[in-house]
Design an enzyme around this catalytic site. Structure first.
Site, mmCIF file in Angstrom:
data_model
loop_
_atom_site.group_PDB
_atom_site.id
_atom_site.type_symbol
_atom_site.label_atom_id
_atom_site.label_comp_id
_atom_site.label_asym_id
_atom_site.label_seq_id
_atom_site.Cartn_x
_atom_site.Cartn_y
_atom_site.Cartn_z
ATOM 1 N N GLY A 163 -10.909 -25.513 42.684
ATOM 2 C CA GLY A 163 -11.810 -24.373 42.889
ATOM 3 C C GLY A 163 -11.069 -23.065 43.106
ATOM 4 N N ALA B 165 -11.802 -26.522 46.220
ATOM 5 C CA ALA B 165 -13.014 -26.728 46.989
ATOM 6 C C ALA B 165 -12.641 -27.614 48.177
ATOM 7 C CB ALA B 165 -14.067 -27.396 46.124
ATOM 8 N N GLU C 233 -10.333 -21.868 39.734
ATOM 9 C CA GLU C 233 -11.616 -21.457 39.146
ATOM 10 C C GLU C 233 -12.079 -20.122 39.730
ATOM 11 O OE1 GLU C 233 -13.101 -25.379 40.177
ATOM 12 O OE2 GLU C 233 -13.769 -25.659 38.113
ATOM 13 N N GLU D 285 -8.364 -32.036 39.935
ATOM 14 C CA GLU D 285 -9.522 -32.828 40.387
ATOM 15 C C GLU D 285 -9.476 -34.274 39.907
ATOM 16 O OE1 GLU D 285 -9.671 -29.776 39.067
ATOM 17 O OE2 GLU D 285 -11.087 -28.543 40.190
#
Ligand code: CO8
Length: 255
Positions: free
Chosen positions: A106, A63, A109, A129
């Site tokens: 992300g 992300a 993911e 993260e």
């Protein structure tokens, strides 16, 4: 400038993430463009498979940390930050992640939201993260655990270490590993194979498999059996079985 490019080859649509300056970090713009493009294509019976890919260097490095960095907890809650990714995960057309380079946070993911992952031997996966003072936020604690088991998920999420493509394949995160220069061709061939089958069958096949992550064995088996029964209402089932018995290739029409 768009953050993704879309290429269509007959029944296969390939989406390439295109933010090279930030290793394809996923921000709101990427999500918006993905959904604008893919939601209509998902409903198109002429589209039989999606391939999601990035660059040689990065599938997606997570992300977008810059976008998130100044948000407050209240911003995150009220925007329901990342909730739009559920729409991506719920697309019913089969989707393959073709991963080279970094698939982190992300990005990992996103790969796991696809139905399966084909990885280049250069791919690196991780949920780092924890190094940013947060935890996976787009399903990583759930999907990674379902795919690789608690022990390795804990190892990756708590240490933030990366794993290479071979380890990811052994662990069950990755379906196939190929030399980097063959990644696109391998994914395109797998996607064309899937797209050559009847879409009603491929759609419910992925739903039935995904059900295994949601419910217990007897519920999942019952869902599978009822879905199998329903496919006997399709012309594709009649054609597929008749073609087998006549020893000829099947011609699926998607209904
Ligand atoms: N977001 C924003 N920018 C990024 C990101 C990212 N995730 N990753 C890389 N970039 C940028 C870098 O800042 C750099 O920009 P610049 O050139 O302007 O300095 C550029 O991309 C190139 O990166 P590097 O110079 O760092 O390249 P290296 O080859 O040295 O390193 C790495 C590559 C190892 C991938 C490194 O960039 C890295 O560690 N990136 C961050 C990886 C990461 O931590 N990802 C997880 C992000 S958090 C997340 O995905 C989910 C958070 C869930 C929050 C839950 C909230 C509800």
């Amino acid at each position: 400038m768009p953050t993704i490019t879309i290429d269509r080859d007959d029944r296969v649509v390939t989406v390439t993430l295109n933010r090279p300056e930030v290793l394809n970090a996923l921000n709101g713009e990427v999500l918006g463009e993905l959904l604008d493009a893919l939601v209509p294509l998902d409903a198109d019976p002429g589209v039989g498979c999606l391939v999601i890919t990035g660059s040689d260097r990065a599938f997606a490095a997570g992300a977008d940390i810059r976008e998130m960095s100044t948000k407050s907890s209240v911003d995150m809650l009220t925007e329901d930050y990342f909730a739009g990714w559920d729409t991506f995960a719920a697309l019913r057309t089969p989707k393959i992640a073709a991963v080279a380079g970094y698939a982190l946070g992300g990005g990992c993911e996103l790969a796991m939201m696809c139905d399966f992952v084909i990885a280049a031997d250069t791919a690196k996966f991780g949920q780092p993260e924890i190094k940013l003072g947060v935890i996976p936020g787009i399903g990583g604690t759930q999907r990674l655990t379902a795919l690789v088991g608690k022990s390795k998920a804990m190892d990756l999420i708590l240490t933030g270490r990366l794993m290479d493509a071979r380890e990811a394949e052994r662990a069950g995160l990755v379906a196939r590993v190929v030399p980097a220069d063959q990644l696109r061709a391998e994914a395109a061939e797998a996607a064309a194979t899937i797209a050559s089958y009847g879409k009603p069958a491929t759609m419910v096949a992925r739903e039935a498999v995904n059900r295994a992550l949601e419910v217990g064995l007897s519920e999942g088996v019952l869902f599978e059996r009822r879905t199998f029964h329903a496919l006997f209402a399709t012309d594709d089932q009649k054609e597929g079985m008749a073609a087998f018995l006549a020893k000829r290739p099947a011609r699926f029409i998607g209904r």
